[in-house]
Design an enzyme around this catalytic site. Structure first.
Site, PDB file in Angstrom:
ATOM      1  N   LYS A  38       0.826  -1.196   0.000  1.00 24.84           N
ATOM      2  CA  LYS A  38       0.000   0.000   0.000  1.00 24.84           C
ATOM      3  C   LYS A  38       0.862   1.248   0.000  1.00 24.84           C
ATOM      4  O   LYS A  38       0.394   2.355  -0.257  1.00 24.84           O
ATOM      5  CB  LYS A  38      -0.874   0.031   1.268  1.00 24.84           C
ATOM      6  N   GLY A  39       2.125   1.083   0.313  1.00 29.40           N
ATOM      7  CA  GLY A  39       2.998   2.218   0.614  1.00 29.40           C
ATOM      8  C   GLY A  39       3.132   3.265  -0.477  1.00 29.40           C
ATOM      9  O   GLY A  39       3.408   4.424  -0.182  1.00 29.40           O
ATOM     10  N   GLU A  94       7.476   2.639  -6.482  1.00 28.35           N
ATOM     11  CA  GLU A  94       7.707   2.026  -5.168  1.00 28.35           C
ATOM     12  C   GLU A  94       7.935   3.137  -4.143  1.00 28.35           C
ATOM     13  O   GLU A  94       8.469   4.207  -4.463  1.00 28.35           O
ATOM     14  CB  GLU A  94       8.922   1.079  -5.293  1.00 28.35           C
ATOM     15  N   ASP A  95       7.514   2.892  -2.908  1.00 32.50           N
ATOM     16  CA  ASP A  95       7.733   3.882  -1.855  1.00 32.50           C
ATOM     17  C   ASP A  95       9.188   3.868  -1.378  1.00 32.50           C
ATOM     18  O   ASP A  95       9.831   4.909  -1.277  1.00 32.50           O
ATOM     19  CB  ASP A  95       6.768   3.654  -0.680  1.00 32.50           C
ATOM     20  N   ASP A  98      14.532  -1.270   0.175  1.00 29.68           N
ATOM     21  CA  ASP A  98      15.314  -1.554   1.378  1.00 29.68           C
ATOM     22  C   ASP A  98      16.292  -2.679   1.038  1.00 29.68           C
ATOM     23  O   ASP A  98      17.353  -2.436   0.472  1.00 29.68           O
ATOM     24  CB  ASP A  98      14.309  -1.915   2.475  1.00 29.68           C
ATOM     25  N   LYS A 126      17.221   2.898   0.585  1.00 23.90           N
ATOM     26  CA  LYS A 126      18.097   2.634   1.734  1.00 23.90           C
ATOM     27  C   LYS A 126      19.214   1.709   1.253  1.00 23.90           C
ATOM     28  O   LYS A 126      19.177   0.502   1.494  1.00 23.90           O
ATOM     29  CB  LYS A 126      17.300   1.880   2.802  1.00 23.90           C
ATOM     30  N   PHE A 147      14.183   3.548  10.200  1.00 28.87           N
ATOM     31  CA  PHE A 147      12.833   3.159   9.805  1.00 28.87           C
ATOM     32  C   PHE A 147      11.985   4.414   9.693  1.00 28.87           C
ATOM     33  O   PHE A 147      11.931   5.221  10.623  1.00 28.87           O
ATOM     34  CB  PHE A 147      12.221   2.172  10.800  1.00 28.87           C
ATOM     35  N   VAL A 148      11.357   4.592   8.538  1.00 22.94           N
ATOM     36  CA  VAL A 148      10.615   5.823   8.297  1.00 22.94           C
ATOM     37  C   VAL A 148       9.130   5.546   8.082  1.00 22.94           C
ATOM     38  O   VAL A 148       8.747   4.473   7.605  1.00 22.94           O
ATOM     39  CB  VAL A 148      11.186   6.601   7.078  1.00 22.94           C
ATOM     40  N   ASP A 154       4.197   3.024   6.438  1.00 25.86           N
ATOM     41  CA  ASP A 154       3.576   2.706   7.729  1.00 25.86           C
ATOM     42  C   ASP A 154       4.518   2.017   8.692  1.00 25.86           C
ATOM     43  O   ASP A 154       5.565   1.491   8.309  1.00 25.86           O
ATOM     44  CB  ASP A 154       2.398   1.757   7.502  1.00 25.86           C
ATOM     45  N   ARG A 160       0.462   6.322   7.819  1.00 24.72           N
ATOM     46  CA  ARG A 160       0.528   6.501   6.361  1.00 24.72           C
ATOM     47  C   ARG A 160       0.043   7.895   5.949  1.00 24.72           C
ATOM     48  O   ARG A 160       0.436   8.411   4.923  1.00 24.72           O
ATOM     49  CB  ARG A 160      -0.352   5.464   5.641  1.00 24.72           C
TER      50      ARG A 160
HETATM   51  P1  IMP Z   1      12.532  -4.762   0.620  1.00 24.92           P
HETATM   52  O1  IMP Z   1      12.041  -6.001  -0.017  1.00 24.92           O
HETATM   53  O2  IMP Z   1      13.365  -5.073   1.844  1.00 24.92           O
HETATM   54  O3  IMP Z   1      13.231  -3.806  -0.302  1.00 24.92           O
HETATM   55  O4  IMP Z   1      11.254  -4.067   1.243  1.00 24.92           O
HETATM   56  C1  IMP Z   1      10.573  -3.049   0.645  1.00 24.92           C
HETATM   57  C2  IMP Z   1       9.285  -2.826   1.418  1.00 24.92           C
HETATM   58  O5  IMP Z   1       9.514  -2.879   2.835  1.00 24.92           O
HETATM   59  C3  IMP Z   1       8.757  -1.430   1.150  1.00 24.92           C
HETATM   60  O6  IMP Z   1       7.883  -1.404   0.041  1.00 24.92           O
HETATM   61  C4  IMP Z   1       8.052  -1.107   2.436  1.00 24.92           C
HETATM   62  O7  IMP Z   1       6.741  -1.596   2.418  1.00 24.92           O
HETATM   63  C5  IMP Z   1       8.837  -1.852   3.496  1.00 24.92           C
HETATM   64  N1  IMP Z   1       9.821  -0.975   4.179  1.00 24.92           N
HETATM   65  C6  IMP Z   1      11.163  -1.025   4.102  1.00 24.92           C
HETATM   66  N2  IMP Z   1      11.743  -0.078   4.838  1.00 24.92           N
HETATM   67  C7  IMP Z   1      10.719   0.621   5.400  1.00 24.92           C
HETATM   68  C8  IMP Z   1      10.670   1.762   6.259  1.00 24.92           C
HETATM   69  O8  IMP Z   1      11.677   2.364   6.684  1.00 24.92           O
HETATM   70  N3  IMP Z   1       9.427   2.181   6.607  1.00 24.92           N
HETATM   71  C9  IMP Z   1       8.278   1.592   6.180  1.00 24.92           C
HETATM   72  N4  IMP Z   1       8.288   0.523   5.374  1.00 24.92           N
HETATM   73  C10 IMP Z   1       9.498   0.048   4.982  1.00 24.92           C
END
Ligand code: IMP
Length: 172
Positions: A38-39, A94-95, A98, A126, A147-148, A154, A160
């Protein structure tokens, strides 16, 4: 809640610049913007309002973190796209990237569906947490390993709606 990392004005200005770059790159073409729920919903809404080429919108929902702030690496489709991506210029919105595992998985799925082109636009990156290689064609801000929340992001489904992006300690 800790402190504001990115103020709404900074975010809006960067979103406008991203949309300008995208519009320039896709001049004379049509775009399918695919938001990851949803981000990305607020970022998507702001971004597309500044895109000047014809754009259609779709959303996909992929499971990632859940309540714990750790990536399991396991991702599955909770809600698929309503439209076909075959032969289309797809921009994944994408929001935050990570570990990159969610995006890697999604790009793999979309590539198998034969889009004409496949690009990625993320508001936040990140890079210090990356566990796989992913190319980010458009990136708003590189942020440290914090963590943001806010602007669509969220913690346990909260915050959100905050217009700014805040750093949060997972215990708060
Ligand atoms: P990845 O697969 O580790 O890159 O995860 C990406 C997803 O993790 C993002 O679309 C977010 O939903 C969530 N996420 C990663 N870091 C954060 C953060 O700092 N705050 C909130 N959601 C996060």
């Amino acid at each position: 809640m800790d402190a504001i990392l990115l103020h709404r004005e900074q975010i809006q200005s960067t979103v406008r610049h991203l949309a300008e770059a995208i519009s320039k790159d896709f001049e004379g073409k049509e775009l399918l913007a695919v938001g990851i729920l949803k981000g990305s919903f607020i970022f998507m809404a702001d971004l597309v309002r500044h895109i000047t080429v014809p754009v259609t919108i779709d959303f996909i929902d992929i499971s990632s973190y859940g309540l714990a702030a750790e990536s399991s690496g396991e991702v599955r489709i909770l809600k698929d796209l309503d439209t076909s991506v075959e032969g289309r210029n797809v921009l994944v919105v994408e929001d935050i990237v990570d570990t990159g595992l969610t995006l890697k998985y999604l790009l793999g799925i979309l590539r198998e569906r034969n889009p004409r082109s496949l690009r990625v636009c993320t508001l936040l990156d990140k890079p210090s947490r990356r566990r796989t290689v992913v190319t980010l064609d458009y990136c708003g801000f590189e942020i440290p390993d914090v963590f943001v929340v806010g602007y669509g992001l969220d913690y346990a489904e909260k915050y959100r709606n905050y217009p700014d992006i805040w750093v949060i300690k997972p215990s708060s």
